[in-house]
Design an enzyme around this catalytic site. Structure first.
Site, PDB file in Angstrom:
ATOM      1  N   HIS A 124       0.815  -1.221   0.000  1.00  0.00           N
ATOM      2  CA  HIS A 124       0.000   0.000   0.000  1.00  0.00           C
ATOM      3  C   HIS A 124       0.848   1.269   0.000  1.00  0.00           C
ATOM      4  CE1 HIS A 124       0.418  -0.121   4.511  1.00  0.00           C
ATOM      5  NE2 HIS A 124       0.449   1.185   4.336  1.00  0.00           N
ATOM      6  N   ASP A 158      -0.004  -7.599   1.476  1.00  0.00           N
ATOM      7  CA  ASP A 158       0.451  -6.208   1.551  1.00  0.00           C
ATOM      8  C   ASP A 158       1.970  -6.108   1.598  1.00  0.00           C
ATOM      9  OD1 ASP A 158       0.114  -3.477   1.528  1.00  0.00           O
ATOM     10  OD2 ASP A 158      -0.109  -3.297   3.691  1.00  0.00           O
ATOM     11  N   ASN A 231       5.192   4.546   9.389  1.00  0.00           N
ATOM     12  CA  ASN A 231       5.966   3.367   9.787  1.00  0.00           C
ATOM     13  C   ASN A 231       5.744   2.193   8.843  1.00  0.00           C
ATOM     14  OD1 ASN A 231       5.850   4.405  13.030  1.00  0.00           O
ATOM     15  ND2 ASN A 231       7.674   3.304  12.377  1.00  0.00           N
ATOM     16  N   SER A 232       4.692   2.258   8.034  1.00  0.00           N
ATOM     17  CA  SER A 232       4.334   1.138   7.166  1.00  0.00           C
ATOM     18  C   SER A 232       5.513   0.702   6.311  1.00  0.00           C
ATOM     19  CB  SER A 232       3.164   1.517   6.256  1.00  0.00           C
ATOM     20  OG  SER A 232       1.992   1.692   6.996  1.00  0.00           O
TER      21      SER A 232
END
Length: 495
Positions: A124, A158, A231-232
């Site tokens: 994402h 993801d 942080n993803s």
């Protein structure tokens, strides 16, 4: 009297000194037991990168009615503007569909996994990006920015793999064994929350195997190390500096609740993306759902272990092998299947073209089927797990709370039903009655009751009053918007 006062004062001072000494001793011991993250942060931080993306998005088209300014003063000028490239009807220059284009960006994190520039992040973070910028922070590449290319991505977990071209060797991180993690272990997260470069947060593993309904393969690590937007894609590290998770999701309403993809799952997927640029998963073409106690009772099972086939797609692998709706899969290649998730993940972990042996319970008998796997295709939505409705309360046989009638040709044409001979159309559902609490809705179609076809209401009533009363429950196979699934009506205590 004076002597007593001196003794009392001396005793008080002695007691105070003892307490003070004990406090500092305990404090020093506690401080000595706390982990020191300085070396870990210094050693691992250089391999963590900041990622920013750019992409072109189109606003929704906002057409104004034609001739809406006719008869108004200067109406021709307004009409000309609204239909110009800069007006709502015209969009930006070069936009033939009349929608404005604008640039959009996002921020995220990632980490280097090889010295030649392969980087792991979340799908994402980079999905749909025209440009992927990677900023490094190591001593030799301080504040250097590179354009990255997308190697491959897996939307279902993801995960994404990107690559930058560099001349010098880069620092990188290695994956650890997430299966060996225990709840309570110390971990740190490094990332780019809210654009704050290389932030380090610490915490513990709060739980393992969390299903947060993010996708078909949820099995997240939960941590109270602070995870925030940005942080993803960043790493969750153990005290040995190994990546044991990829930070992915948060609970927006909570604090100290973050989720990471386990490294053992991620490592396999990243290898496949690196070698094949995509992830291929096995698929048998069924709709599956969990089994609860009521459903087990309706099926005559000894327990609620296994995965119920809510529907079998025509001409797909399971159908070709002879599997049927209502079968309960309890094993794959001699491995026990205790839940719908077990079946989904066990099949998905195998390669298309492989043959698998399914152990199935059908009408109380155990059967084995050999299925040749096809490739999982999200567009077919064949592996979706359907949850049963709320637990119904006890009601009498004649108060299920549904109105139904036999399907006619017009119903079947309108509902686009082509693969069944008939069924019962639910025309109304009474609130708070048995059917409503089981999740049945108007427009649903009952295909079978107790795994027997129901073409008219007489068939339905006979099964309810027969097998349903005998077992204390009856299982209905339903169809909703082309998808097949089961619900269970609890008839225990009915007269």
């Amino acid at each position: 009297m004076i002597l007593k006062k001196r003794i009392g004062t001396g005793f008080f001072l002695l007691l105070f000194s003892f307490c003070l000494l004990n406090y500092y001793t305990v404090t020093d011991v506690n401080a000595a037991n706390l982990p020191d993250f300085r070396e870990l942060a210094k050693k691992s931080g250089d391999a963590v990168v900041n990622i920013s993306t750019e992409k072109t998005v189109k606003d929704q088209k906002r057409n104004m009615p034609p001739n809406m300014f006719r008869g108004m003063p200067n109406g021709d000028l307004f009409e000309e503007f609204f239909n110009s490239p800069f007006g709502p009807n015209g969009g930006s220059q070069g936009e033939e569909d009349g929608r404005r284009s604008r640039r959009s960006g996002s921020l995220g994190s990632g980490f280097i996994i090889s010295s030649d520039g392969f980087i792991v992040t979340n799908n994402h973070v980079v999905e749909g990006a025209d440009v992927i910028n990677v900023n490094l922070s190591s001593d030799t590449n301080k504040n250097k920015s590179y354009k990255a290319k997308l190697v491959g991505a897996d939307p279902e977990t993801d995960l994404a793999l990107i690559k930058i071209e560099v001349k010098d060797s880069l620092p990188f991180l290695k994956f650890g064994d997430s299966d060996k993690l225990e709840v309570g272990e110390w971990v740190i997260a490094i990332g780019n929350p809210f654009g704050l470069d290389h932030s380090v947060t610490a915490g513990i593993i709060s739980a393992k195997g969390r299903d947060i309904q993010a996708g078909a393969f949820d099995s997240f690590l939960q941590t109270d190390a602070s995870i925030n937007p940005g942080n993803s894609g960043g790493p969750l590290l153990n005290m040995d500096g190994e990546v044991i998770g990829i930070n992915t999701a948060i609970v927006a309403q909570g604090q100290g609740i973050g989720f990471a993809i386990p490294s053992n799952m991620a490592n396999k997927i990243i290898d496949e993306l690196k070698n094949h640029k995509k992830v291929s998963r096995g698929w048998i073409g069924v709709q599956i759902q969990p089994i609860d106690e009521k459903m087990a009772k309706a099926l005559g099972l000894q327990n609620d272990q296994g995965a119920l086939l809510g529907g079998v797609m025509p001409k797909e692998p399971a159908d070709k092998a002879g599997l049927m709706a209502g079968d309960v899969v309890v094993g794959v290649d001699n491995k026990d299947i205790t839940s719908a998730d077990d079946l989904l993940q066990e099949i998905a972990n195998k390669k298309p073209g492989n043959k698998v042996e399914l152990k199935v319970i059908r009408n109380g008998e155990t059967k084995n089927f050999v299925v040749t796997l096809a490739e999982r295709n999200l567009d077919k939505d064949g592996a979706k797990v359907y949850e049963e409705g709320s637990t119904p309360d006890n009601q009498d046989d004649f108060n299920l709370g549904i109105q139904l009638r036999s399907l006619n040709k017009d119903d079947m044409r309108r509902l686009r039903i082509t693969d069944i001979e008939g069924g019962l159309l639910i025309t109304a559902v009474e609130p708070d009655k048995e059917a409503d609490k089981a999740g049945i809705k108007p427009g649903d179609v009952i295909l079978t009751a107790a795994l027997k076809p129901v073409l008219n209401t007489n068939d339905f009533v006979k099964i309810i009053n027969g097998v349903g009363k005998e077992r204390g429950a009856v299982m209905l196979q339903m169809m909703r918007r082309g998808q097949k699934f089961f619900v269970t009506l609890d008839l225990s205590g009915k007269k």
